[in-house]
Scaffold this motif. Structure first.
Motif, short mmCIF file in Angstrom:
data_model
loop_
_atom_site.label_atom_id
_atom_site.label_comp_id
_atom_site.label_asym_id
_atom_site.label_seq_id
_atom_site.Cartn_x
_atom_site.Cartn_y
_atom_site.Cartn_z
N LYS A 181 0.75 -1.28 -0.24
CA LYS A 181 0.01 -0.24 0.00
C LYS A 181 0.81 1.29 -0.12
O LYS A 181 0.26 2.55 0.08
CB LYS A 181 -1.04 0.08 1.11
N ALA A 182 2.09 1.02 -0.15
CA ALA A 182 3.01 2.32 -0.06
C ALA A 182 2.84 3.12 -1.37
O ALA A 182 2.50 2.64 -2.56
CB ALA A 182 4.38 1.69 0.07
N LYS A 183 3.03 4.48 -1.31
CA LYS A 183 2.84 5.24 -2.62
C LYS A 183 3.69 4.94 -3.72
O LYS A 183 3.62 4.51 -4.79
CB LYS A 183 2.87 6.81 -2.29
N ASP A 184 5.01 4.63 -3.17
CA ASP A 184 6.36 4.35 -3.93
C ASP A 184 6.82 2.85 -3.39
O ASP A 184 7.89 3.18 -2.51
CB ASP A 184 7.57 5.60 -3.90
N PRO A 185 6.66 1.88 -3.79
CA PRO A 185 6.91 0.63 -3.43
C PRO A 185 8.46 0.40 -3.58
O PRO A 185 8.98 -0.08 -2.34
CB PRO A 185 6.10 -0.40 -4.00
N LYS A 186 8.97 0.89 -4.53
CA LYS A 186 10.38 0.78 -4.55
C LYS A 186 11.43 1.45 -3.69
O LYS A 186 12.05 0.98 -2.88
CB LYS A 186 10.89 0.95 -6.08
N ARG A 187 10.71 2.64 -3.44
CA ARG A 187 11.46 3.54 -2.46
C ARG A 187 11.35 2.92 -0.93
O ARG A 187 12.39 2.94 -0.31
CB ARG A 187 10.70 4.94 -2.36
N THR A 188 10.18 2.41 -0.68
CA THR A 188 9.81 1.76 0.42
C THR A 188 10.87 0.42 0.68
O THR A 188 11.36 0.38 1.93
CB THR A 188 8.54 1.28 0.58
N LEU A 189 10.94 -0.34 -0.40
CA LEU A 189 11.57 -1.62 -0.24
C LEU A 189 13.12 -1.12 0.07
O LEU A 189 13.96 -1.80 0.41
CB LEU A 189 11.59 -2.43 -1.63
N LEU A 190 13.72 -0.03 -0.77
CA LEU A 190 15.21 0.47 -0.81
C LEU A 190 15.29 0.76 0.76
O LEU A 190 16.28 0.45 1.25
CB LEU A 190 15.15 1.48 -1.55
#
Lengths: 225, 225, 225, 225
Positions: B209-218
């Motif tokens: 549900k993150a706006k920017d899943p890649k940024r969250t994963l990083l």
């Protein structure tokens, strides 16, 4: 893509013979036979293969089961929205190996209509077929549990359960497609089923466990008139 | 392919945001982040997407759930053999949204070992973590149910449940990998979890549900040391 | 009233032979045999007979099953508080015919301790017995499912599963009483069970379906030393 | 003893306020009010109290739930034969807190007829009420789940669901008694329900949690005309 009648639905269950590559291969065989004979064939892959198989074949695919839940934090459960995005055009509901609560069947039939998905409710006798008909699903498949996987076709062992279900269902709801299943494995079984008023068949082991599934499917297709 | 620690497992549940193409896209993002950062990331697609996603990415995929059944006439159920052929390297077991019977968990852990699959048993407290440890699964993920999806990280809200579980599990079975989950969404949460003795995290909504899943994963990956 | 060892527990299941008046009669026979022989006998009436039977006999009664729910709007479910007020001193948990989720077993064991009730967790093998021992129930009854109702006593068919369970359970939790069951029907079966380290037996059909239940119970009691 | 209409059924669920002695006391109050007013009142005790309560009162008692199983080795499950011998004259079926599979409801209704027991199928909307009517149970109780325990009477909040269900059920099966429930707690609620075509009410918390259950029951009975 929509289901059309007369119709053969192949449910490959969780058989060893229909997993992984063999699941896709069986789906491809169904696709070939559908093209060669012009007969409508729909395919129910193993649940974890659904998106993969549905993406690879041009015949309609159905889920084997869907849970009566909305999308969300439902780890390991399958919702209607997921099967739609996976490329399925509908789902089996209440299979004898996966019976459902009456209120949940109602929820799934209603929601499927909103989502443009087809439901095939499996039933075990004339009374339950009538109860299912009240919900106006796309289709009802009458399958006496004792005959499932038996090799003895319902069309021969209990023809009256098929014809009585056809009458009972059509009386309540003209538009519901009536299928029958259990023990169906030959073209003759299909022909007899249609004579009893069914508009198609639902089958599994007769094809999945056949030595030559394509030959078996061609024979089954020959029973469609 | 095997799971390696320290480890981040992303379970996408049955969220609207992780269906169909969005499921594959999230898996691809996990693959990218794993490659870019060198951090071990495993992915649990929606059940009907499992074979499809597992075929398309090079990071390990796990099923979200498996039923304690042998292959056969089990319409709509998922067996270990099917997930293996679908390309999964293991499965979550007993997630708080899909609790299982104790005898069934034992069956799945045993059979997974024979099939070379990894099991990640989810538990809700220290006692159940100990009971699970006795079965010697590949991993146990301790997740207090009240914190799941809450945004409040277990590592902050109940740090002692993580450290106590680590101690209790390792005492009974040195080899079982201990993960923690519930409310994890930042690199700091991951770092705190590892400090408490966990060897990785299990998470869902924080990424899905993150706006920017890649940024969250990083960010999450930055917490792995 | 508390359970004491060595102990015979009679579970009358949902047999035709143990309903209504026959349920009370069997309980009275157990009471007689307990008085005449001094052997500890506990009785598990049919669920709907629990309060009625518990009110009429002076031997300890146990519920056959309890749901892991709190009192409230739970139509048709059975909670620990209800069986306590019905006069039961505890409950069977996780019988092979009524398997439970691992988290629910934990809830029931914990809550039973608070309420002063005894739990007898049924298990199917050594690993599950160990997992159950971690929860520190009053008792664990090891019963290989294949032998239940078979007439072949576990003490003869699989003696090592009994002795291994005793060792495994006692290693983790000295205080848990270990019972065994499945196929037990004679005094010799009881004697063999105790020699293997069990502190009593759990049985059903051997008495319920006996031509002369009192004679059978007297024989069983003779095996207690 | 048979159920007669117009009818009030009190289901005491698994409430703290209706366990053990309080269960019997509530049943006795129902009996008193039935005698004093001449109104038909049936009582559903907690499952473990069924035989005990049914033996002590002269009003009809119903089980809260029955499992679709035959007598036998079914530890902790409740079968129709057991409730009959316990003195019940029938059972609730498919309560919203205990939903059942469609095929199991059919089995229970059929078998109840053979055993001379009454079934009261609980339903959640007009479609499910129609599906239930097809099975020809003794009675159908329509209860919108959102209103159960709410204190807001279905007769006021959703009067059309009651009248529509009455029409739908009677059209399919003249003989089935239609009850309604959810939020019913006063004589006026009963009166409104009967005006909508219902032949009685099913209620729980309105009486169980009342400060003065007898006064509440007298008020409810005053709504019967």
């Amino acid at each position: 893509m929509k289901l059309k009648t007369p119709l053969i639905i192949l449910n490959v269950k969780a058989y060893k013979e229909s997993m992984g590559k063999r699941d896709l291969k069986l789906a491809k065989i169904c696709e070939e036979v559908a093209k060669e004979t012009g007969v409508n064939i729909a395919y129910c892959p193993q649940q974890v293969d659904l998106a993969w198989v549905a993406n690879e074949v041009e015949i309609p695919c159905l889920a084997q089961h869907v849970d009566a839940l909305d999308p969300g934090s439902k780890t390991g459960w399958t919702v209607l929205e997921s099967i739609k995005e996976a490329g399925a055009i509908g789902t089996l509901v209440n299979h004898s190996e996966h019976r459902m609560k009456i209120a949940d069947i109602d929820v799934i039939v209603e929601k499927s209509k909103e989502l443009g998905l087809c439901t095939v409710i499996c039933t075990n006798n004339v009374v339950v077929s009538r109860a299912a008909a009240v919900m106006k699903p796309y289709s009802i498949a009458i399958e006496p549990p004792a005959l499932i996987g038996s090799g003895i076709p319902v069309s021969k062992a209990e023809p009256e359960i098929v014809s009585d279900s056809v009458n009972a269902i059509k009386e309540l709801n003209r538009d519901t497609v009536v299928l029958c299943g259990a023990g169906i494995s030959t073209g003759e079984d299909v022909r007899e089923s249609l004579k009893l008023g069914a508009e198609g068949v639902l089958l599994a082991s007769g094809v999945v466990k056949a030595k030559d599934p394509k030959r078996t499917l061609l024979d089954l297709a020959s029973g469609i008139f």
